[in-house]
Design a protein around this motif. Structure first.
Motif, PDB file in Angstrom:
ATOM      1  N   ALA A 259       0.834  -1.207   0.000  1.00 39.85           N
ATOM      2  CA  ALA A 259       0.000   0.000   0.000  1.00 39.85           C
ATOM      3  C   ALA A 259       0.871   1.260   0.000  1.00 39.85           C
ATOM      4  N   LEU A 260       1.967   1.236   0.744  1.00 34.69           N
ATOM      5  CA  LEU A 260       2.867   2.391   0.745  1.00 34.69           C
ATOM      6  C   LEU A 260       3.497   2.598  -0.630  1.00 34.69           C
ATOM      7  N   ALA A 261       3.947   1.528  -1.251  1.00 38.91           N
ATOM      8  CA  ALA A 261       4.528   1.643  -2.599  1.00 38.91           C
ATOM      9  C   ALA A 261       3.497   2.204  -3.567  1.00 38.91           C
ATOM     10  N   ALA A 262       2.268   1.739  -3.467  1.00 40.77           N
ATOM     11  CA  ALA A 262       1.204   2.230  -4.354  1.00 40.77           C
ATOM     12  C   ALA A 262       0.898   3.703  -4.078  1.00 40.77           C
ATOM     13  N   ALA A 263       0.956   4.118  -2.824  1.00 40.89           N
ATOM     14  CA  ALA A 263       0.711   5.527  -2.490  1.00 40.89           C
ATOM     15  C   ALA A 263       1.784   6.413  -3.120  1.00 40.89           C
ATOM     16  N   TYR A 264       3.020   5.970  -3.047  1.00 42.07           N
ATOM     17  CA  TYR A 264       4.097   6.734  -3.699  1.00 42.07           C
ATOM     18  C   TYR A 264       3.857   6.803  -5.201  1.00 42.07           C
ATOM     19  N   ASP A 265       3.484   5.669  -5.785  1.00 47.59           N
ATOM     20  CA  ASP A 265       3.242   5.636  -7.233  1.00 47.59           C
ATOM     21  C   ASP A 265       2.140   6.605  -7.642  1.00 47.59           C
ATOM     22  N   ARG A 266       1.089   6.682  -6.849  1.00 52.21           N
ATOM     23  CA  ARG A 266      -0.007   7.602  -7.174  1.00 52.21           C
ATOM     24  C   ARG A 266       0.465   9.048  -7.144  1.00 52.21           C
ATOM     25  N   VAL A 267       1.251   9.389  -6.141  1.00 55.51           N
ATOM     26  CA  VAL A 267       1.754  10.760  -6.055  1.00 55.51           C
ATOM     27  C   VAL A 267       2.697  11.047  -7.214  1.00 55.51           C
ATOM     28  N   ILE A 268       3.543  10.088  -7.562  1.00 53.84           N
ATOM     29  CA  ILE A 268       4.482  10.277  -8.671  1.00 53.84           C
ATOM     30  C   ILE A 268       3.736  10.478  -9.985  1.00 53.84           C
ATOM     31  N   VAL A 269       2.673   9.715 -10.208  1.00 57.29           N
ATOM     32  CA  VAL A 269       1.890   9.845 -11.435  1.00 57.29           C
ATOM     33  C   VAL A 269       1.174  11.190 -11.472  1.00 57.29           C
ATOM     34  N   SER A 270       0.622  11.595 -10.348  1.00 54.52           N
ATOM     35  CA  SER A 270      -0.143  12.851 -10.337  1.00 54.52           C
ATOM     36  C   SER A 270       0.757  14.080 -10.263  1.00 54.52           C
ATOM     37  N   GLN A 271       1.984  13.909  -9.786  1.00 50.55           N
ATOM     38  CA  GLN A 271       2.900  15.041  -9.650  1.00 50.55           C
ATOM     39  C   GLN A 271       4.304  14.625 -10.102  1.00 50.55           C
ATOM     40  N   PRO A 272       4.518  14.549 -11.387  1.00 49.13           N
ATOM     41  CA  PRO A 272       5.803  14.073 -11.910  1.00 49.13           C
ATOM     42  C   PRO A 272       7.021  14.856 -11.411  1.00 49.13           C
ATOM     43  N   ALA A 273       6.843  16.085 -11.001  1.00 46.09           N
ATOM     44  CA  ALA A 273       7.974  16.867 -10.497  1.00 46.09           C
ATOM     45  C   ALA A 273       8.571  16.255  -9.222  1.00 46.09           C
ATOM     46  N   LEU A 274       7.784  15.440  -8.517  1.00 46.06           N
ATOM     47  CA  LEU A 274       8.265  14.803  -7.287  1.00 46.06           C
ATOM     48  C   LEU A 274       8.912  13.436  -7.537  1.00 46.06           C
ATOM     49  N   ALA A 275       8.930  12.989  -8.776  1.00 45.66           N
ATOM     50  CA  ALA A 275       9.413  11.633  -9.086  1.00 45.66           C
ATOM     51  C   ALA A 275      10.846  11.394  -8.623  1.00 45.66           C
ATOM     52  N   THR A 276      11.725  12.345  -8.864  1.00 42.29           N
ATOM     53  CA  THR A 276      13.130  12.166  -8.479  1.00 42.29           C
ATOM     54  C   THR A 276      13.263  11.981  -6.972  1.00 42.29           C
ATOM     55  N   ARG A 277      12.475  12.693  -6.231  1.00 40.25           N
ATOM     56  CA  ARG A 277      12.528  12.619  -4.766  1.00 40.25           C
ATOM     57  C   ARG A 277      11.865  11.360  -4.222  1.00 40.25           C
ATOM     58  N   LEU A 278      10.761  10.935  -4.845  1.00 35.06           N
ATOM     59  CA  LEU A 278       9.944   9.864  -4.264  1.00 35.06           C
ATOM     60  C   LEU A 278      10.226   8.472  -4.817  1.00 35.06           C
ATOM     61  N   THR A 279      10.748   8.379  -6.022  1.00 43.25           N
ATOM     62  CA  THR A 279      10.957   7.061  -6.631  1.00 43.25           C
ATOM     63  C   THR A 279      11.870   6.159  -5.803  1.00 43.25           C
ATOM     64  N   PRO A 280      12.984   6.653  -5.263  1.00 43.09           N
ATOM     65  CA  PRO A 280      13.825   5.757  -4.445  1.00 43.09           C
ATOM     66  C   PRO A 280      13.091   5.227  -3.204  1.00 43.09           C
ATOM     67  N   LEU A 281      12.214   6.040  -2.639  1.00 42.63           N
ATOM     68  CA  LEU A 281      11.463   5.600  -1.461  1.00 42.63           C
ATOM     69  C   LEU A 281      10.453   4.515  -1.848  1.00 42.63           C
ATOM     70  N   ALA A 282       9.801   4.697  -2.983  1.00 42.91           N
ATOM     71  CA  ALA A 282       8.863   3.679  -3.470  1.00 42.91           C
ATOM     72  C   ALA A 282       9.602   2.378  -3.766  1.00 42.91           C
ATOM     73  N   GLU A 283      10.801   2.488  -4.334  1.00 39.06           N
ATOM     74  CA  GLU A 283      11.602   1.294  -4.638  1.00 39.06           C
ATOM     75  C   GLU A 283      11.993   0.552  -3.362  1.00 39.06           C
ATOM     76  N   ASP A 284      12.283   1.276  -2.287  1.00 35.97           N
ATOM     77  CA  ASP A 284      12.570   0.632  -1.002  1.00 35.97           C
ATOM     78  C   ASP A 284      11.389  -0.235  -0.569  1.00 35.97           C
ATOM     79  N   HIS A 285      10.185   0.311  -0.721  1.00 40.39           N
ATOM     80  CA  HIS A 285       8.997  -0.447  -0.319  1.00 40.39           C
ATOM     81  C   HIS A 285       8.809  -1.681  -1.203  1.00 40.39           C
ATOM     82  N   ARG A 286       9.091  -1.563  -2.474  1.00 41.00           N
ATOM     83  CA  ARG A 286       8.978  -2.726  -3.360  1.00 41.00           C
ATOM     84  C   ARG A 286      10.008  -3.794  -2.994  1.00 41.00           C
TER      85      ARG A 286
END
Length: 155
Positions: free
Chosen positions: A53-80
């Motif tokens: 659920a945490l990984a999916a939450a990060y993915d939703r934010v990344i999709v809706s706000q691509p400017a945050l992708a660089t900051r959030l993608t590594p955190l989502a990858e940790d959850h995966r």
């Protein structure tokens, strides 16, 4: 018809043999009509579900706000990565869903929401660590520490 002593004795032995054989089969479950109960879910299943659920939450934010992708993608990858480790540990299949775009939110609101989820998840992982046997505590403790680090990174 005349029965002799040998026929009666053999008939009794055969009858007793059939009776004992039937009792043995009945005891082994061949005639049971109720299926075996399903094993209880693994104690780490809720931790795996929360991790996904945490990984999916990060993915939703990344999709809706691509400017945050660089900051959030590594955190989502940790959850995966944690989900993969948990999945292997408990023998559960990973179910992944494609990220769906949600209504755009202000970047601060999304980051704040993720931080709250990380803090709640850190508490869950810490509790799982305390309750886990030694061979599982290290993974749960590692996940709890990572979630605390994520919460700080999202300040």
């Amino acid at each position: 018809m005349v029965f002799t002593g040998t026929v009666l004795t053999n008939s009794r032995r055969n009858f007793l043999g059939v009776l004992l054989g039937s009792a043995a089969l009945a005891g082994c479950g061949v005639f049971d009509s109720e299926p075996e109960p399903a094993p209880p879910p693994d104690a780490f299943q809720p931790l795996l579900d929360e991790t996904l659920a945490l990984a999916a939450a990060y993915d939703r934010v990344i999709v809706s706000q691509p400017a945050l992708a660089t900051r959030l993608t590594p955190l989502a990858e940790d959850h995966r990565a944690h989900a993969a480790d948990l999945s292997r540990l408990i023998g559960a299949a990973l179910v992944s869903a494609a990220p769906s775009a949600s209504a755009p939110a202000a970047p601060a609101d999304s980051v704040a929401t993720l931080r709250k989820a990380e803090l709640a998840g850190q508490k869950t992982a810490a509790a799982a660590c305390k309750a886990a046997p030694a061979d599982r505590a290290m993974l749960a403790g590692s996940i709890a520490a990572c979630r605390a680090t994520h919460a700080e990174a999202l300040r």
